[in-house]
Design an enzyme around this catalytic site. Structure first.
Site: not given
Ligand code: UD1
Length: 420
Positions: A22-23, A306, A398
């Site tokens: 999915k990711n 995850d 999902r």
């Molecule tokens: C993706 C995955 C999700 C997984 C996560 C971490 C998808 C669709 N989802 O989510 O299943 O749990 O990676 O492996 O691929 N952060 C910030 N600022 C930002 C973005 C992120 O501070 O602009 C922080 C987040 O709050 C979190 C950390 O960075 O603490 C990691 O998040 P991130 O890797 O961005 O998660 P997603 O990409 O949303």
């Protein structure tokens, strides 16, 4: 709303085939917007998130078809903004920002909402786009981004909790069509980010350093259509591995990428689970006695957040004291009170859950709160004595393709019923 009714105490036995990740598929679907030519994506799981992303691409003007695991998309014409409510509802949809900005030089994307596992900001995505030269404002719930031309630059994407997965994906996609060279430091190294980079390279992008924290993207003038097969879902494979151990079963996981699962397999081994690798297949069998383990979630190649909830279900069944520390998302313990309803003894101390494992679990009505928490509740329900009803399973749909059918084939007594 649908629920899963589980009669626990049946060990899982047999073979299960792992679906596409999915990711990986969500950002790859977004990346198809970077070209006006047709893209064909294979091994696409039939998930509600994938259907949703398909609708978002359509709302941007693309033609899409999803049949038998193959997703075909052509964005011959492309609008810079899609349906506000569609985009707002799914966090993964933020990764249309990079492709729209890269191809059109403008994008209007609704801010993704909060989410039960944490606040999930997008500041790093926006920082990356600004570093590439985009002007960004937030107006009326939209991110509005404009750039006559994006320019390659050196940029740092590390945040409080380390790199960002979708942030790296977004910047890579925008930079693929930027002028000059972009170097991302503290890039996410997750296999799903690598799959996206390989997809982009097959489209004609020039990305190197894939899978390392320093990714270099040499911008090109245009990208072309491509056919691509999505990597297997390492989180789904880990979920089935944990379920096999939790139910005292033996399951052959077909088509898993064990090389993407080192941290999880290492912890399962430490816990006493027997693992056998045979090419792309993995056989998982509970050892004679499970041992408690301590786990800290980390960016790849550390233990994935995850899989944290599913592992907690296993630790609740394992005699002794286990500690699970969540370092990626601040509120990712929504499954704890629900596991407690089944009889688990778990307390939360700051970012850690302390699990006094080995208490007998007994079935109860419980509520799924997010995707991976739902999987943990299903695992605990299958290991508990008696009946468990897991409500609100739309979360599971999902991210897990036909999970109830796959578990039934492994002998689980599980059925989909109308519930709360
Ligand atoms: C993706 C995955 C999700 C997984 C996560 C971490 C998808 C669709 N989802 O989510 O299943 O749990 O990676 O492996 O691929 N952060 C910030 N600022 C930002 C973005 C992120 O501070 O602009 C922080 C987040 O709050 C979190 C950390 O960075 O603490 C990691 O998040 P991130 O890797 O961005 O998660 P997603 O990409 O949303």
């Amino acid at each position: 709303m649908e629920s899963l009714l589980i009669k626990g105490g049946v060990p899982l036995h047999g073979q299960v085939h792992i679906s596409g990740a999915k990711n990986a598929v969500l950002p790859i679907m977004a990346a198809t917007l970077l070209t006006r030519e047709k893209c064909v994506i294979r091994n696409v799981p039939d998930l509600s998130d994938v259907q949703f992303m398909g609708k978002i691409l359509e709302s941007l003007g693309a033609t899409v078809k999803f049949e038998d695991g193959t997703f075909t998309v052509q964005a011959a014409k492309l609008k810079g903004h899609g349906d506000y409510d569609l985009i707002r509802k799914m966090r993964g949809s933020i990764c249309i920002l990079g492709p729209l900005l890269g191809r059109l030089g403008k994008a209007q994307v609704s801010l993704p909402g909060g989410c039960v596992i944490g606040t999930r900001p997008i500041d790093l995505h926006l920082k990356g786009m600004r570093d590439l030269g985009a002007k960004i404002t937030i107006e009326k719930g939209y991110v509005i981004a404009n750039a006559r031309r994006l320019s390659g630059t050196e940029l740092f994407l590390g945040g409080r909790s380390g790199p960002t997965v979708l942030g790296t994906a977004n910047v890579m996609m925008a930079a693929a069509l930027a002028d000059g060279v972009t170097i991302i430091s503290s890039a996410a190294c997750e296999p799903e980010v690598c799959d996206l980079a390989n997809f982009l390279n097959a489209m004609g992008a020039k990305i190197s350093g894939i899978g390392s924290p320093t990714v270099t993207i040499m911008g090109v003038k245009e990208l072309h259509g491509v056919e691509h097969e999505v990597i297997p879902d390492r989180i789904e494979a880990a979920t089935f591995a944990i379920a096999a151990a939790a139910t005292n079963g033996e399951v052959q996981i077909k088509g898993a990428r064990a090389d993407h699962m080192h941290a999880v397999l290492d912890k399962l081994g430490e816990c006493g689970v027997k693992l056998e690798r045979n090419g792309p297949d993995l056989t998982v069998k509970r050892g004679s006695r499970l041992k408690p383990v301590d786990i800290t979630t980390l960016p790849y190649s550390g233990f994935p957040t995850d899989c944290q909830a599913q592992m907690m279900a296993l630790m609740a069944l394992t005699p002794g004291l286990s500690i699970i520390t969540e370092r990626i998302f601040e509120s990712r313990f929504m499954h704890v009170p629900e596991l407690a309803r089944l009889g688990a003894d778990i307390s939360i101390e700051g970012p850690s859950a302390i699990i006094k494992g080995g208490r007998p679990l007994s079935g109860a009505p419980i509520m799924a709160s997010d995707l991976r928490a739902s999987a943990a509740l299903v695992i605990a329900g299958m290991a508990a004595k008696g009946s468990t009803q897991v409500n609100r399973i739309y979360h599971l749909d999902r991210g897990y393709e036909k999970i109830d059918t796959k578990l039934q084939k492994l002998g689980a007594r599980i059925e989909r019923v109308e519930g709360e």
